[in-house]
Design an enzyme around this catalytic site. Sequence first.
Site, mmCIF file in Angstrom:
data_model
loop_
_atom_site.group_PDB
_atom_site.id
_atom_site.type_symbol
_atom_site.label_atom_id
_atom_site.label_comp_id
_atom_site.label_asym_id
_atom_site.label_seq_id
_atom_site.Cartn_x
_atom_site.Cartn_y
_atom_site.Cartn_z
ATOM 1 N N SER A 165 -9.747 -0.484 7.018
ATOM 2 C CA SER A 165 -9.141 -0.300 5.693
ATOM 3 C C SER A 165 -8.445 -1.522 5.107
ATOM 4 O O SER A 165 -8.104 -1.508 3.923
ATOM 5 C CB SER A 165 -8.151 0.859 5.724
ATOM 6 O OG SER A 165 -8.836 2.079 5.720
ATOM 7 N N SER A 220 -9.662 1.816 2.871
ATOM 8 C CA SER A 220 -8.813 2.552 1.965
ATOM 9 C C SER A 220 -7.803 1.695 1.203
ATOM 10 O O SER A 220 -7.235 2.181 0.223
ATOM 11 C CB SER A 220 -8.049 3.627 2.741
ATOM 12 O OG SER A 220 -7.187 3.042 3.690
ATOM 13 N N LYS A 274 0.862 -1.187 0.000
ATOM 14 C CA LYS A 274 0.000 0.000 0.000
ATOM 15 C C LYS A 274 0.898 1.236 0.000
ATOM 16 O O LYS A 274 1.947 1.238 0.660
ATOM 17 C CB LYS A 274 -0.891 -0.021 1.244
ATOM 18 C CG LYS A 274 -1.961 1.056 1.281
ATOM 19 C CD LYS A 274 -2.813 0.911 2.541
ATOM 20 C CE LYS A 274 -3.939 1.910 2.609
ATOM 21 N NZ LYS A 274 -4.761 1.764 3.834
#
Lengths: 95, 485
Positions: B177, B153, B78
């Site tokens: 997330s 996210s 990420k």
Amino acid sequence: MRLSREEVRHIALLARLGVDEDDLERFSVQLSNILENFEILQQVDTTDVPPTSHPVALSNVMRDDEVAPSFAPAEILANAPQEEGGCFRVRAVLE
Amino acid sequence: MAQYDLTIHEAHRLLKKGEISSAELTKAVLERVDEVEGKVCSFVTLTKDLALDQARQADERIRAGACSPLTGVPMLLKDNMCTKGTRTTCSSKMLENFVPPYDATVVEKLNAQGMVMVGKGNMDEFAMGSSTENSAFHLTHNPWDLERVPGGSSGGPATAVAAGGAIYALGSDTGGSIRQPAGFCNVVGLKPTYGRVSRYGLVAFASSFDQIGPVTKDVTDCALVLNVIAGHDPRDSTSVDRPVPDYTKSLIPDLKDLRVGIPKEYFAEGIESGVEQVVRQAIGKLEELGAELDWDVSLPSTHAALACYYIIAPSEAMANLARYDGVKYGFSARDAESMWDAMGKTRQYGFGPEVKRRIMLGTYALSAGYHEAYYLKAQKVRTLITREFADAFAKCDVLVTPTSPTVPFRIGERVDDPLQMYLADVCTQPVNIAGIPGISVPAGFVDGLPVGMQIMGKPFSEEILLRVAFAYEQATEWRQRRPAV
């Protein structure tokens, strides 16, 4: 709970966040709506309940004071928007 | 089966036996990225050359007999974890050109195993969002239905793993997330106990909630990644000094002697009937596997968790994001009249709408006159929520809920209504509030769209979570389904 445009302007100043007129209107509506929903917190009975600031009960975590290499100035300054003489360049603080 | 469809443990077996090379596997994954990236858009930065170089190094290690489970297996990170020499953007204009001078601890740990990184994954800006629509760069599409959101996210990591653009990924989870996008994309996502994994080098959002965790194709892979990334780090004073077990030892395919609680508040108003049906069937399967079910569990403060979370997390975020002043790194507005004006404009044009909204919300909650009514009150509710979990875990080993109350929603559907978007994480936020671990495991489909089941446990009970998730996974076929993209 309705946040006025003036309150929104004040909070934006505290946060050092530039805002235009559209932002003031949008934030005023959206934040008011959000905070109105968060009134639910006030209905929870928290008498004699201590606050939690952190999920793990740690206090005063210490480490040994050992000499170790740090970043070279050039590595840190590589991301600087403006640099001069090995320093971050900033605008005049006092005019 | 295509090589990009392999799990970590399957790829490891082949790499170790010399039947495939890491270079070959990495090329297969990169070709798959070329094939699907135009539709799914998981990546912020594709690091092809780095990946091929790391694959060659991994192959050397393997030839030298040092093949650990993650060696040479292509992965995605990420884009909020620092990578030395590779830009780390947080999907924000503010950090669009930021190249960290150091690696996050998790990156160091993966590197020590012979990591192959194919790229950095798209996300909601600064991890604030539930759909990846808040990325400053581009949307990410759910590979199960390209017109729907992947969740957020960690939308980039979840979609890449689901679509074969990476064998595994690391995400971060502040309010759901990792778990919510994992549930939306039919993959496994674990939010470890707060303090289990070092946050050093993770760009801070809400420091008392943030944790890094694995996004994988199955539960065995999840255990393998956790084995590597867990552990104390002197550079993160909130990481906990506690031995790291071999998590693969807890992968036992039965649930005898385990007590599973179902908190009634998670099956109330707002849950889609299709999602409820799928999760109830999954709970039935846990009973077949030997678990004893307790339907009489209550977490009465759950209704206040969303407000509690959205007061505390933005308060922490506003302090963490105060560092973006346009001086040391990141975007810097030049067209300004004074130092203060430059700082205001840097933040006005560098941050997107949701990040600004949360900075405003946090600043308000902490400001004079409101601190007690909002921030302090939320901290007290946090205590209640934590206590209620502790009470529930006194009689149950784990609690089971849906990961999200809905299936993946349509792109654009919630973007103009912040509160509706916040509700997408309503089942996952309480876990971060209490600092406990939670895992999402594929539990079935509603009209072709994935549904996740969330399993929660007491602090440092990852072994039990993995055992329940593994037993369920082995008794079902969901993990073998791949999206037709």
